[in-house]
Design a protein around this motif. Structure first.
Motif, short mmCIF file in Angstrom:
data_model
loop_
_atom_site.label_atom_id
_atom_site.label_comp_id
_atom_site.label_asym_id
_atom_site.label_seq_id
_atom_site.Cartn_x
_atom_site.Cartn_y
_atom_site.Cartn_z
N HIS A 115 -14.10 -4.22 2.64
CA HIS A 115 -14.32 -3.79 1.69
C HIS A 115 -14.36 -4.78 0.39
N SER A 121 -8.65 1.18 -0.72
CA SER A 121 -8.54 2.39 -1.23
C SER A 121 -9.10 2.42 -2.68
N SER A 122 -9.48 0.99 -3.27
CA SER A 122 -9.79 1.02 -4.36
C SER A 122 -11.32 1.04 -4.63
N SER A 173 -1.96 9.20 -4.39
CA SER A 173 -3.34 10.19 -4.15
C SER A 173 -3.00 11.59 -4.71
N ARG A 177 0.69 3.54 -3.20
CA ARG A 177 -0.60 3.95 -3.87
C ARG A 177 -0.56 5.42 -3.84
N SER A 194 -4.33 2.25 -7.83
CA SER A 194 -5.31 3.00 -6.70
C SER A 194 -5.26 4.69 -6.51
N ASN A 195 -5.15 5.10 -7.59
CA ASN A 195 -5.10 6.61 -7.67
C ASN A 195 -6.69 7.21 -8.37
N THR A 234 0.83 -1.18 -0.06
CA THR A 234 0.02 0.00 -0.04
C THR A 234 0.79 1.48 0.07
#
Length: 679
Positions: free
Chosen positions: A481, A436-437, A369, A367, A393-394, A364
């Motif tokens: 999730h 976060s996905s 942001s 990832r 995961s952006n 992670t």
């Protein structure tokens, strides 16, 4: 320093043949491993293998030829090796015990099982079924394919080696690491062999058929402190050997190969190798190959430092390689129509437990942001395609590329997912799934992506990919999730009974993923069944979902299937589930043994007279839900609650007519019909 060469050619004198010890090997195998019979094997071939100092049981054998038998078992190439040809009984027992202990790691050579009474020497000596990776050793693989493999493939091989090595050290098992003891299987995964106690090797047998570095060149993989003999075994030795292998992956050749070749061709081999050893101890190292990425170069130079205390721990090496695997290939993402230079055949490897899945994990820490396309994070390159943004995961970059007109249903090869398989952005999302996905998945579904598209080559849909590749992430919300993503995919209309290229449904892959907790398996199963998932569908190799639930000891899931699936309680299905349950091997802890016993006893409760009331209850429920029975269990037209698959209805009707109908009618007649029953 010459002791290294002498150790490489050291011979063990044979001990008297002891049949009783081999019987002990067979007894141990019977208790822990799966028996495999000749009828399960196909494509037999006999390969002539030179007898060398490494594989000879007696010095007089060196220079001869032995025939090694190879076959195919469950789509995997295996080597059939009678135990008495592997070595002396005490060493064979030590090696198979070590292999059993280490079987959970995909990057460790696998002992698939044994063939009882397969030895020509004695009727009680078993033959071992060993994994035979199809690309041979790393030395052989680089010799044939170096010019065609790119840095993403090299990173993945390096990561495999580091992960396997870290697993071995975590188990307290030393490894003699060089490019002859690393094998490459049909999926391009690096497999470690040649490990054991510091003064001896374990599991050298599969290397007999692979290209090895010359005995003289083995010293270049040895840490300087070991060459000097000034310290006892330490994992730092293996970090040094790993650094040499990382350089070999960048160059395609053994370090100092020209020096070694000249020494081997001359009359003073031992003296020349002693000089090379002295130079290595004093700091001599190979030159960096032009074009080597800077981070990778820094990593192997840190690993081959002269002092063990200056080398990085194995977990740091692994994390660095993991970052390279995930981040660096983004610059090499391939679009449809492009071709990769390296071809890796899609061969499925199946261990005794069936759960030797790849141990590659996703970090992670990388990832992104970033707030927009003009802001690239410092810990990795900015995603330049929609697939790249999704895989890291952006959400902001994902939205940007969607608004920019990128095809939300377009196919691409994402190297961190597969070296061959083309996938869509939504499949990329569930294949790299993290908490976060979720915003990305929601955004893609809100954009009306085609949820029914299948990945090219594997023919998997989003549910297949989610269950197959899901890795739990420890946080305060646990696995919430996973269930949220499942709800979103089911609401979008994902096909719950789709079959992939191997004939497996999403539920088959759910049961086979050992990383998903049993309580989550049960929750996902219930949601899938509610949406029409059919647990009776057979996969070509593993049977129905009940058999897989029993094999992986998902007790509550097995009970739920039996209480809802009429076909699951058919005698043939129960027999297969019991067999699958008993072939599951694991650590002999009280919890494991108790759970396996509990699962087996549950299955037995559904057989014979004991199971008849349970089958009757399920049959009536299936027919009542389908509107074919009323509340008293008598044939009538009623409101349909839920229509079962035709095969389920046929089975329930057949069982009802044969075992329930007359009994129900008799009970009602004796009680005065419906009115009597009501009163």
């Amino acid at each position: 320093m010459g002791s290294v060469l002498e150790e490489a050619s050291k011979q063990q004198q044979p001990e008297p043949f002891d049949l009783e010890n081999y019987r002990q090997c067979l007894q141990w195998l019977q208790q822990t491993c799966r028996p495999v019979f000749m009828k399960e094997l196909s494509d037999f071939s006999s390969v002539p293998v030179p007898i060398t100092a490494e594989n000879a049981q007696h010095p007089d054998m060196i220079g001869g030829i032995q025939q090694v038998q190879v076959a195919t078992w469950k789509q995997s190439q295996v080597q059939i090796l009678p135990a008495d040809r592997w070595g002396h009984a005490q060493y064979v027992l030590q090696e198979i015990q070590a292999l059993h202990q280490l079987r959970k790691c995909r990057q460790i050579i696998q002992l698939y099982g044994y063939l009882p009474n397969a030895s020509p020497t004695a009727s009680h000596i078993p033959a071992l079924l060993l994994q035979q990776p199809s690309y041979g050793s790393l030395r052989q693989f680089l010799g044939h394919h170096f010019d065609s493999i790119q840095w993403p493939e090299r990173y993945k091989i390096a990561l495999d080696i580091a992960q396997g090595l870290r697993f071995l050290t975590s188990q307290g098992v030393p490894c003699t690491l060089h490019s002859g003891n690393v094998l490459i299987d049909g999926e391009g995964v690096a497999i470690l062999t040649g490990f054991g106690v510091p003064d001896g090797l374990v599991t050298t047998a599969p290397c007999q058929m692979t290209a090895q570095p010359s005995p003289a060149s083995l010293l270049v993989y040895v840490a300087p402190e070991k060459l000097q003999g000034r310290s006892k075994y330490s994992p730092d030795w293996e970090v040094y050997s790993l650094g040499i292998l990382l350089w070999e992956l960048s160059s395609g050749r053994v370090p100092f190969d020209e020096i070694i070749s000249r020494a081997e061709a001359g009359p003073r081999l031992q003296k020349n190798m002693d000089q090379l050893s002295s130079a290595i101890v004093k700091g001599l190292r190979e030159e960096t190959i032009a074009g080597t990425p800077e981070i990778y170069e820094q990593l192997f130079k840190m690993c081959w430092e002269g002092e063990g205390s200056s080398r990085p721990p194995l977990d740091v090496v692994e994390e660095t390689l993991l970052m390279l695997v995930v981040v660096e290939p983004m610059d090499m993402l391939m679009l449809p129509g492009e071709e990769m230079n390296m071809h890796v055949s899609a061969v499925v490897s199946d261990s005794i437990d069936g759960d030797t899945l790849s141990t590659h994990t996703r970090s992670t820490s990388i990832r992104s942001s970033s707030p927009g396309p003009s802001h690239a994070r410092s810990n990795g390159p900015r995603p330049v395609t929609l697939h790249q943004a999704v895989s890291v995961s952006n959400p902001d970059m994902t939205e940007w590329y969607i608004l920019s007109g990128h095809d939300i249903n377009g196919y691409a090869i994402v190297p961190t997912f597969s070296l061959e398989c083309e996938i869509t952005p939504v499949q990329t999302c569930v294949g790299h799934f993290l908490p976060s996905s979720l915003p990305i998945l929601k955004e893609l579904l809100d954009q009306d992506v085609d949820i029914h598209l299948l990945s090219k080559l594997s023919l998997q849909n989003c549910l297949h990919i989610l269950f197959d590749r899901y890795i739990p992430i420890k946080n305060e919300n646990g696995s919430a999730h996973l269930h949220t993503a499942l709800d979103m995919l089911l609401k979008a209309g994902a096909e719950v009974n789709a079959r992939d290229v191997q004939g497996q449904t999403p539920l088959h892959l759910l049961m086979k993923n050992p990383k998903i907790a049993s309580e989550d398996v049960l929750g996902v199963l219930n949601k899938m069944v509610e949406k029409g998932a059919d647990t009776s569908i057979l996969s070509p190799r593993d049977g129905n979902v009940l058999a897989l639930a029993a094999k992986y000891l998902h007790f509550e899931a097995a009970r739920a299937i039996l209480n809802a699936d009429m076909l699951a309680s058919e005698p043939e299905s129960i027999d297969r589930a019991i067999e699958a349950c008993m072939t599951m091997t694991g650590r002999a802890t009280d919890k494991f043994v108790n759970l396996r016993t509990k699962t087996r006893e549950l299955l037995k409760l559904w057989t014979g007279k004991v199971g008849a009331p349970r089958r009757e209850k399920v049959s009536i429920k299936v027919l009542q839900d389908a509107g074919q029975l009323d509340s008293t269990g008598i044939r009538a037209k009623c409101r349909v609650a839920r229509m079962a698959p035709k095969a389920q209805l046929d089975c329930a009707n057949q069982y009802y007519d044969a075992n329930i109908k007359k009994k129900r009618e008799m009970i009602l007649n004796n009680m005065g019909g419906f009115q009597g029953l009501i009163r």
